[in-house]
Write a protein that holds these residues in place. Structure first.
Motif, PDB file in Angstrom:
ATOM      1  N   ASP A  85      29.586  45.116  37.053  1.00 13.41           N
ATOM      2  CA  ASP A  85      29.756  45.394  35.625  1.00 13.41           C
ATOM      3  C   ASP A  85      30.085  44.133  34.830  1.00 13.41           C
ATOM      4  O   ASP A  85      29.866  44.067  33.639  1.00 13.41           O
ATOM      5  CB  ASP A  85      30.819  46.466  35.408  1.00 13.41           C
ATOM      6  CG  ASP A  85      32.121  46.122  36.094  1.00 13.41           C
ATOM      7  OD1 ASP A  85      32.753  45.141  35.699  1.00 13.41           O
ATOM      8  OD2 ASP A  85      32.513  46.838  37.039  1.00 13.41           O
ATOM      9  N   LEU A  86      30.613  43.105  35.517  1.00 10.85           N
ATOM     10  CA  LEU A  86      30.954  41.843  34.863  1.00 10.85           C
ATOM     11  C   LEU A  86      31.876  42.026  33.662  1.00 10.85           C
ATOM     12  O   LEU A  86      31.791  41.287  32.686  1.00 10.85           O
ATOM     13  CB  LEU A  86      29.690  41.085  34.413  1.00 10.85           C
ATOM     14  CG  LEU A  86      28.758  40.613  35.524  1.00 10.85           C
ATOM     15  CD1 LEU A  86      27.602  39.831  34.933  1.00 10.85           C
ATOM     16  CD2 LEU A  86      29.496  39.747  36.528  1.00 10.85           C
ATOM     17  N   LEU A  87      32.743  43.025  33.736  1.00 10.91           N
ATOM     18  CA  LEU A  87      33.757  43.135  32.689  1.00 10.91           C
ATOM     19  C   LEU A  87      34.817  42.081  32.980  1.00 10.91           C
ATOM     20  O   LEU A  87      35.108  41.788  34.137  1.00 10.91           O
ATOM     21  CB  LEU A  87      34.389  44.532  32.705  1.00 10.91           C
ATOM     22  CG  LEU A  87      33.439  45.683  32.377  1.00 10.91           C
ATOM     23  CD1 LEU A  87      34.152  47.015  32.560  1.00 10.91           C
ATOM     24  CD2 LEU A  87      32.907  45.559  30.958  1.00 10.91           C
ATOM     25  N   LEU A  88      35.374  41.495  31.946  1.00  7.73           N
ATOM     26  CA  LEU A  88      36.427  40.514  32.139  1.00  7.73           C
ATOM     27  C   LEU A  88      37.730  41.273  32.380  1.00  7.73           C
ATOM     28  O   LEU A  88      38.176  42.015  31.510  1.00  7.73           O
ATOM     29  CB  LEU A  88      36.547  39.613  30.907  1.00  7.73           C
ATOM     30  CG  LEU A  88      35.256  38.895  30.511  1.00  7.73           C
ATOM     31  CD1 LEU A  88      35.423  38.162  29.189  1.00  7.73           C
ATOM     32  CD2 LEU A  88      34.811  37.936  31.601  1.00  7.73           C
ATOM     33  N   PRO A  89      38.325  41.112  33.563  1.00  5.10           N
ATOM     34  CA  PRO A  89      39.466  41.967  33.913  1.00  5.10           C
ATOM     35  C   PRO A  89      40.679  41.775  33.002  1.00  5.10           C
ATOM     36  O   PRO A  89      41.514  42.659  32.908  1.00  5.10           O
ATOM     37  CB  PRO A  89      39.801  41.566  35.352  1.00  5.10           C
ATOM     38  CG  PRO A  89      39.098  40.288  35.595  1.00  5.10           C
ATOM     39  CD  PRO A  89      37.940  40.213  34.654  1.00  5.10           C
TER      40      PRO A  89
END
Lengths: 256, 255
Positions: A85-89
Motif C-alpha cells: 500500500d506504500l502508506l507512510l506509517p
C-alpha cells in the motif's frame, strides 16, 4: 487520456556488464476510459511497463505515450498503486491521502478538501485520523487508492494491488475499485497474474510471454458489468475467457 | 494484572535481599571496609561527600558534560549519517575510515586529547562526542540504505524534489533506527565522560573515582559509580519517553 506503448524495449544492465532484456518490442494502446489488464508469467516485465509509464525510467528503445506525448519524467497525469500500500506509517490516513498533492502547488485547505472527498469516495469515513497500522489490509489498500485518486490522475496504473489480500477481501475490493474507477471514467492499466481478476475487471487483456516479455495475444472481454466484477463473476462466459488465457500462457504444457 | 503485581512484589523482595546482603554479608565474611564497604558505609560516605567534597558540583558537572557530549555527538553522527546515506560514492570512499575509527577503542584517545588540549573540559567532552558519534552514525546510515525503494519511487512519481524525498520519506523512515542509535549512545555517553574525568581534571564523578581509589576510600568509589549509573539511567529513560512519543505510529508490542 489514452496511453500507448510503441515498440517499447527495455534492457537493464546486469552487474557483470551484460544486459537483461525485460520487455521486447511491446506495442499496445489503452484508450481513454478503457480498463486494460496485462497478464503474464512472473518475471515477464509487467512491472517494468508500469514503471516506464510512471516515468521512473525510460525505455531503451521505443516510446511510452500519454495522450500522444512521450513520457520523459514523473507525470502529473499518472497515478500508480502497488501490491504494497506504500502508506507512510508516520502519517494519519488523511495526511497520507494528501501526500501526492503536497508538491503540486495545491493549497492546504484544498488538499484537505480533496482528501476528505476521496476518503468518502473510498468508504473510509471515520478513519481519517487513524494510522496505517490500525487498519486492515483491505482498508489500507483503499486508502492507497484514495491517495492515488486525490491527485486526479487521468491514467491509473495498478500493479497487482489485490494480490496480498485474502480471497473475500479481494473480491469486495475488486468490486469497490471497479465501481470507483468506472464512476471517475479514468483510463486504467492493471498488471496482474490473477487470470480471473483480469477477466472480471477489464475491457481488454494483453497477454505477455515469458522474459523477454512481448505481446502474444490481445483478448477483448465482451461482457457487461465491468463496474461490478461480483456480477460478472457468476457469468458462465468468464470460464471461457480464463481458458483462452490459459491456452495463451501455455499453462497446460508447463503443468505436463 | 495479578502477574504484574507478582512481578512487582518479586522485584521488591529481590531488592530488599540484595540490599540486606550488601549490608550484612561483608561484615559476616570479614571483608574489610576498604575492599567492600557496606550499604551504611556508603550512605555515610555519601553524606560526607555532600558536605565536604562538594558532591553536588561534581554531580552536576558530570551530568552537564554527559548531556552536552551526547547532544553534540549524536547531532554530528546523525548529520553525517544522513549525508553519507544520500551519497553512495562518499559512503564507499569513507567507509574504511569510519570502520577503523569505530573499532578503535575511543576511550584510549583520552590521554591524547589531554596532551592536545590540557587539563580542562575539552578532553572529556571530545571523548564523549567521539564515543556517542558512531552508534548514531552507523544506525542512521544503515537505515538510509534500507529505505523502501518503492516509497522513494512513489514520492518521485508525485514530483517531490530530492530534498522533499529526504524530509518526507527518508528521514521519517529512519526515525526508529535513529532512536535506537540514540538509546545506545545515551548509555555510552556516561562512559565517555567518566573516562575523561578519570584521566584528567579535578571535577566530576570520574575524578572522585580516581581520587577515592587513591585514598583507598572504596565507599567513595561505590557512591560515584552508583551516581554515574543514575545519570545514565535518567538519560536513557528520557530517551525512551521521547521515543514513545516520536514513534507513536508504530504498533505497540503487547504481552
Amino acid at each position: 487520456m489514452a496511453l500507448e506503448f510503441r515498440s517499447v524495449t527495455k534492457q537493464f544492465g546486469t552487474g557483470d556488464g551484460g544486459a537483461l532484456t525485460a520487455v521486447s518490442d511491446i506495442s499496445f494502446r489503452v484508450d481513454e476510459g478503457e480498463f486494460v489488464s496485462v497478464v503474464g508469467p512472473s518475471g515477464c516485465g509487467k512491472s517494468t511497463l508500469l514503471s516506464m509509464t510512471a516515468g521512473l525510467y525510460q525505455p531503451t528503445s521505443g516510446e511510452v505515450l500519454v495522450s500522444n506525448e512521450p513520457v520523459t519524467g514523473s507525470n502529473a497525469h499518472v497515478g500508480f498503486m502497488l501490491q504494497k500500500d506504500l502508506l507512510l506509517p508516520w502519517r494519519s490516513i488523511l495526511q497520507n491521502i494528501e501526500f501526492g498533492l503536497e508538491s503540486r502547488g495545491v493549497s492546504k485547505a484544498d488538499r484537505r478538501d480533496r482528501a476528505l472527498k476521496e476518503l468518502a469516495h473510498c468508504h473510509l469515513e471515520g478513519f481519517e485520523n487513524h494510522y496505517p497500522y490500525q487498519l486492515s489490509g483491505g482498508m489500507r489498500q483503499r486508502a492507497a487508492l484514495a491517495r492515488t485518486l486525490a491527485i486526479d490522475p487521468q491514467i491509473i496504473l495498478l500493479d497487482e494491488p489485490f494480490s496480498a489480500l485474502d480471497a473475500q477481501t479481494k473480491l469486495l475490493l475488486q468490486n469497490s475499485f471497479a465501481r470507483t474507477i468506472a464512476e471517475s471514467g479514468k483510463t486504467t492499466l492493471l498488471i496482474t497474474h490473477d487470470l480471473a481478476e483480469a477477466v472480471l475487471m477489464s475491457d481488454r487483456i494483453i497477454v505477455l510471454s515469458e522474459r523477454p516479455g512481448s505481446v502474444v495475444a490481445e483478448i477483448r472481454v465482451d461482457l457487461p458489468h465491468r463496474e461490478e466484477p461480483l456480477k460478472r463473476r457468476i457469468m458462465p462466459e468468464v470460464g471461457d475467457y480464463a481458458a483462452q488465457l490459459f491456452k495463451h500462457l501455455k499453462l497446460e504444457e508447463k503443468a505436463a | 494484572m495479578t502477574s504484574q503485581r507478582a512481578v512487582l512484589l518479586a522485584s521488591l523482595v529481590l531488592l530488599a535481599l540484595v540490599l540486606a546482603a550488601w549490608q550484612f554479608l561483608p561484615t559476616a565474611l570479614g571483608v574489610p571496609v576498604y575492599i567492600i564497604p557496606t550499604l551504611s558505609d556508603c550512605l555515610a560516605e555519601l553524606a560526607r561527600m555532600w558536605q565536604v567534597e562538594g558532591l553536588l558540583g561534581h554531580f552536576l558537572s558530570t551530568t552537564l558534560y554527559t548531556i552536552l557530549g551526547f547532544l553534540i555527538g549524536s547531532a554530528l553522527g546523525a548529520v553525517l549519517g544522513y549525508l553519507l546515506g544520500m551519497s553512495e560514492f562518499w559512503e564507499k570512499v569513507l567507509s574504511p575510515y569510519i570502520l577503523a575509527l569505530q573499532i578503535a577503542p575511543k576511550v584510549a584517545f583520552a590521554p591524547l586529547f589531554i596532551m592536545w588540549f590540557g587539563y580542562n573540559a575539552m578532553p572529556k567532552l571530545l571523548v564523549t562526542v567521539l564515543i556517542v558519534f558512531f552508534p548514531v552514525l552507523v544506525n542512521v546510515l544503515q537505515a538510509m540504505k534500507t529505505v523502501d525503494r518503492d516509497l522513494v519511487n512513489l514520492a518521485r512519481a508525485y514530483n517531490l524534489s530530492r530534498l522533499g524525498v529526504f524530509f518526507k520519506v527518508e528521514m521519517p523512515s529512519t526515525l526508529p533506527n535513529l532512536m535506537a542509535g540514540l538509546r545506545i549512545a545515551s548509555t555510552l555517553a556516561v562512559i565517555g565522560v567518566t573516562v575523561g574525568e578519570m584521566v584528567g581534571g579535578n571535577t566530576g564523578l570520574g575524578y572522585l573515582i580516581s581520587y577515592g581509589s587513591g585514598q583507598a576510600n572504596a565507599a567513595m568509589v561505590f557512591d560515584a559509580i552508583v551516581l554515574l549509573t543514575v545519570i545514565g539511567f535518567l538519560l536513557y529513560s528520557a530517551l525512551v519517553r521521547i521515543e514513545a512519543r516520536v514513534l507513536h505510529y508504530l504498533p505497540k508490542a503487547h504481552g
